[in-house]
Every structure is written in C-alpha cells, then in structure tokens.
Design a protein around this motif. Structure first.
Motif, mmCIF file in Angstrom:
data_model
loop_
_atom_site.group_PDB
_atom_site.id
_atom_site.type_symbol
_atom_site.label_atom_id
_atom_site.label_comp_id
_atom_site.label_asym_id
_atom_site.label_seq_id
_atom_site.Cartn_x
_atom_site.Cartn_y
_atom_site.Cartn_z
ATOM 1 N N ASP A 119 6.230 0.045 7.142
ATOM 2 C CA ASP A 119 4.794 -0.128 6.825
ATOM 3 C C ASP A 119 4.333 0.998 5.910
ATOM 4 O OD1 ASP A 119 2.124 -0.684 6.818
ATOM 5 O OD2 ASP A 119 1.790 -0.187 8.917
ATOM 6 N N ASP A 120 4.296 0.869 4.592
ATOM 7 C CA ASP A 120 4.561 -0.388 3.893
ATOM 8 C C ASP A 120 5.335 -0.036 2.630
ATOM 9 O OD1 ASP A 120 4.244 -3.157 3.247
ATOM 10 O OD2 ASP A 120 2.544 -2.645 1.999
ATOM 11 N N GLU A 166 1.720 -7.610 2.914
ATOM 12 C CA GLU A 166 2.477 -7.362 4.140
ATOM 13 C C GLU A 166 1.875 -8.179 5.303
ATOM 14 O OE1 GLU A 166 1.662 -3.523 5.853
ATOM 15 O OE2 GLU A 166 -0.377 -3.538 5.115
ATOM 16 N N GLU A 169 -4.968 1.831 2.742
ATOM 17 C CA GLU A 169 -5.009 0.651 3.616
ATOM 18 C C GLU A 169 -5.184 1.033 5.071
ATOM 19 O OE1 GLU A 169 -3.521 -2.616 6.187
ATOM 20 O OE2 GLU A 169 -2.730 -0.593 6.012
ATOM 21 N N GLU A 170 -4.555 2.135 5.475
ATOM 22 C CA GLU A 170 -4.528 2.480 6.901
ATOM 23 C C GLU A 170 -5.865 3.025 7.414
ATOM 24 O OE1 GLU A 170 -2.273 1.533 8.755
ATOM 25 O OE2 GLU A 170 -0.402 1.393 7.622
ATOM 26 N N HIS A 202 0.828 -1.218 0.000
ATOM 27 C CA HIS A 202 0.000 0.000 0.000
ATOM 28 C C HIS A 202 0.852 1.254 0.000
ATOM 29 C CE1 HIS A 202 0.271 0.679 4.454
ATOM 30 N NE2 HIS A 202 0.233 -0.635 4.528
#
Ligand SMILES: [Zn+2]
Length: 497
Positions: free
Chosen positions: A160-161, A221, A194-195, A125
């Motif tokens: 990340d990431d 991940e 994504e987060e 991501h």
C-alpha cells in the motif's frame, strides 16, 4: 392422522426439492460482462522491478495528519519524484508531467493518437502510513529498508501503495521502450497524501474536470486476488466496484454538574452509555439483495460450499440465518451493512466532579445501501427516548463522505479487468467487491461512473495483515505480475472501442 402426517411429509419433500432446484440454479456472473482478448505483455525484468520497488520504499513519504507533509518537510517526496525520472526515462520521454496546484501530486499525460477516444486514468499514491513507534523491531527486515529476502520485498508501502505505483511505472516504461503508441490518451495520477485526506487527488480530479475529461476507466488500488479467499478457501480475484463512505457523529448530553457525593440519577455519562447501548443493540439494517453484494455472492456461488449456496439461494426462508452467519465475522458484517463504531468518549476531567458534558464519537462506514440521512434518521430513532441527547456531525472534512456509486459490470473496463484477473489466476473466480476502506478514487466518481479498484497481484491471505501493519511485504513474483498485468490492462483498453 396418518394421512395428515403423510401429507405433511409430502409437502416437506416438495418444498425441499424446490429449494434444491433453486440452489442448483443459483449463481453465475452478472449478465453483460464483456469477453476481452488479451495481448501478451511486454518483457518485464521481474528482479529489476522488485529492486526498483525496494528503492521506492526507502523514501520516507510518511503522512500522519491532514496537511502533511508540512512546509519544509517535502524532501522525501521530491527525492522520490527525482528517482522516478531517472528510473523510468522512456516513459518520461513520451509523457508530459505536471504537478497539481504546484504541489506534490503528479499528473502525467501520454497523449493518444485519437483524441476522440476517452482517456484511461490510472491512479496510485506516493505516501505511506507510519510504522507504530516501538514495533520496528517486530519486522523481519527494517520497515524502510526495501530489503529483498526469502522472495519478498519488505517495507512500508510494499503493498500500500508503492507496489501499484512501481508496477504502473514498470508497465508504462516497458511499453514506451517497446515503441507502443497509444490511441487512447493515458493519464497517470499519483496522489501525495491519500493516507490522510487525499487532498492531492481531489485537486487532480478538479483539474481533469476543468478540462472536461471523462475517462473510459479509472483504475486505483483497493482489491486484488487473494489465496485462499475467506469465502471459498481457494484463490479468488476481487474487483472493487464500490467503496464505503465515512461519517462520524458526536452524541452529547449536557448537565448541571456538581460534586460527585450527591449525584443525580441518569446523569450525562449514563445517558451517553444508554445511547451507545441502543446503537449497539440496533445495528443498521443489512441488505444483500442489491449490488455489489448480490453480484458478489452470485459470481462466487459455484465455488461456495453447497450449504452456503443453499442458504443464499433460499433467502426467502433462510435470510435471517444468512444475515446472522455473515454478520458474525467483522469483515463479513462490514460487507453487508453500515457499521457502527463508538470510538471516543469524553466526560468529567476529575474523578469526584460530575460531568457537565458527556460526549461519545461514533464512526459509521456507510454502505452503498445507505445515505448519511439514513444514518441520522436511524440514530435519532433508536435514541429518541434519551432526554437531552444532542446529535451532530463531527467535522471530519472528508469530501465525498457518502458511499461511492456502484460501478457497472457490463462495460469494457470491467471486461478488461475481469479478463486480466482470470488469466493471472489461471481461471480463479473473478467477483465484484465492496472496498471497506477509502481510496483516492472516490473523488474520480465526479468524472465518471466507471471507477474500479484492483491491483493485478495474487496476495496470500496471511500477507494482508501487512496493510498498515507489521511486516508489510510483497513477493518478488507479484511485482512482476503487477507490471505485466497493468501493461495488459493498458493494451486491452487501447484496442477496445
Ligand atoms: Zn493505499
């Protein structure tokens, strides 16, 4: 009496002997794990790859709330994507690039020469979490500088990431430059949010589903090799074969309210407190007899201290002890059961006004052993004595809220990841693991059950604190490792049938 004692001692010795035999026979890898021969990776310039990661970190692709980035604030994503094109021209030459739903999530397709083979889906991501205000000064290097110092690349996204994203690009670009032509189509999906929700990956998976794509493997991940591992104190590689689900419940009691000078007994806040206490004292049950936890302990067994192995091998007698020992550590507890976390409390808005409504929000992380219905039933049962308690699901809006299915260990995908992890760590144990957070790959279970969460890197345990925290960093060496590891995964998946 003497005879009786002698008999008792004899029985005890036999029992102990049996338990020791069980311990010696306990453990080993799950049956059916494929042994895969790896090809050497293409040549990767580690320092150049680390510099590229530093550059990627400088684009502030920060997401804070669902729907980010807001219209007009897409700049960092568009600049990062322009950077990808200029930094990785050879991959962009061989792959088709599309944006999902005209948005910021990217889907690349490197067509294989044998369309009958199931494709490989690689995921990472683009977005990162924010740096908490006021903590920027605690970093050894500014969080969006991508500074390289003391052998580390510093910055938000270093683990990340963006490390995965850059590692994948480095591998794909080096392979394209080498003249590699895949037999199996390679897909690269880079989510943009994504987060906060993973809406981009969800849409990307929908797009692949509409094309009837069933990947041979999905890789995202989630886990990596850790040194030292908290389980054994030695290096160990974890391959995520499942991830926990997510459920928030509102517990609410309504009451008449009024002046606090003449309060009733057992008021709305008190009943909420009793409900929380009931949940605290009645945790969801653990079960370590099923994958992925059972396979994790068995695979790790040879490297565990004898006493731990003894207890694990003799759970028929020592199950309670095993459970309480693992549960004592929050991370261990989260590994073996659905966790219960009261997070938000609401009552009256003023100190001398009785609450007409008291609410607690409780966040559960769902273990693969449990379903949402199991949790609802558990909460209803343990709070059944509390009058007027209403239980409702909070609208968190996360799709696929249940735990993921557990991915198989006896296929090509797990064999390849296991081989790469084994070689990368010079033979450290490789074990299947349960990812405690959520990744974009949870959506990909709609396409296949072969979904894995693994980054080919060896991270020091102390550096794990950088995930969403201060001093997020990765060693320069690991950036090279990621690029080479991903290339080996791509090559091995391509030659396997
Ligand atoms: Zn992530």
């Amino acid at each position: 009496m003497k005879k009786f004692l002698a008999g008792l001692a004899g029985a005890f010795i036999v029992l102990l002997g049996m338990m020791i035999v069980r311990t010696l026979n306990y453990g080993g890898q799950a049956p059916g794990i494929q042994v895969i021969e790896l090809s050497p990776p293409p040549i990767i310039d580690t320092d150049n790859a680390a510099n590229n990661l530093g550059e990627a970190i400088r684009y502030k692709t920060v997401t804070v709330a669902r729907g980010d980035p807001r219209p007009g604030l897409e700049g960092p994503w568009l600049e990062l994507q322009a950077w990808m094109r200029t930094t990785y021209p050879d991959f962009h030459r061989v792959a088709q690039r599309e944006t999902v739903q005209g948005g910021l999530t990217l889907l690349y397709t490197w067509p294989g020469s044998e369309p009958a083979l199931a494709p490989l889906l690689l995921m990472a991501h683009q977005d990162v979490v924010p740096v908490n205000m006021g903590t920027e000064g605690d970093w050894d290097a500014p969080p969006f500088s991508g500074t390289i110092q003391d052998g580390y690349v510093y910055g938000r996204g270093a683990l990340d990431d963006k490390a995965s994203m850059v590692g994948l690009f480095e591998a794909l670009n080096a392979l394209a430059l080498d003249g590699f032509q895949p037999r199996r189509t390679i897909l690269l999906m880079l989510g943009h949010d994504e987060e906060v929700s993973g809406s981009g990956a969800a849409a990307g998976v929908d797009l692949l589903a509409s094309r009837n794509i069933v990947p041979e493997m999905v890789l995202d991940e989630g886990f990596m090799a850790v040194t030292p591992s908290p389980l054994t104190g030695a290096p160990m590689a974890f391959i995520g074969v499942a991830e926990k689900g997510y459920l928030s419940l509102h517990l609410t009691v309504t009451a008449a309210g009024g002046h606090s000078s003449t309060p009733p007994r057992d008021s709305a806040p008190v009943r909420i407190a009793r409900a929380l206490l009931a949940l605290e004292e009645n945790q969801m049950p653990s079960n370590i007899s099923k994958p992925p936890v059972s396979t994790l302990f068995r695979a790790a067994a040879q490297d565990l201290p004898f006493t731990t192995r003894f207890a694990l091998a003799n759970q028929w007698l020592l199950g309670g002890l095993v459970d309480s020992t693992i549960s004592a550590e929050p991370a261990g507890n989260a590994m073996i059961r659905t966790t219960t976390a009261p997070t938000m409390l609401l009552g009256s808005a003023k100190e001398n006004v009785l609450a007409q409504r008291a609410t607690a929000t409780v966040n559960f992380r769902i273990h693969p052993n449990d379903t949402e219905e199991d949790i609802m039933a558990h909460v209803r049962r343990v709070t059944s004595g509390i009058e007027g308690l209403d239980i409702s699901v909070a609208a968190s809006g996360i799709r696929g809220a249940g735990a993921s299915p557990v991915s198989p260990l006896d296929n090509i995908a797990y064999g390849v990841l296991s081989a790469v992890a084994h070689e990368m760590t010079d033979g450290a144990p490789v074990v299947p693991g349960l990812v405690l957070g959520a990744t974009d790959s949870r959506y990909a279970n709609a396409l296949t059950d072969s979904v894995y969460r693994f980054m080919p890197a060896i991270v020091r345990a102390e550096d794990l604190r950088g995930f969403h925290g201060t001093n997020e960093r990765i060693t320069v060496e690991n950036v090279g490792r990621l690029a080479r590891g991903y290339a080996q995964i791509i090559l091995a998946m391509d030659t396997a049938n």
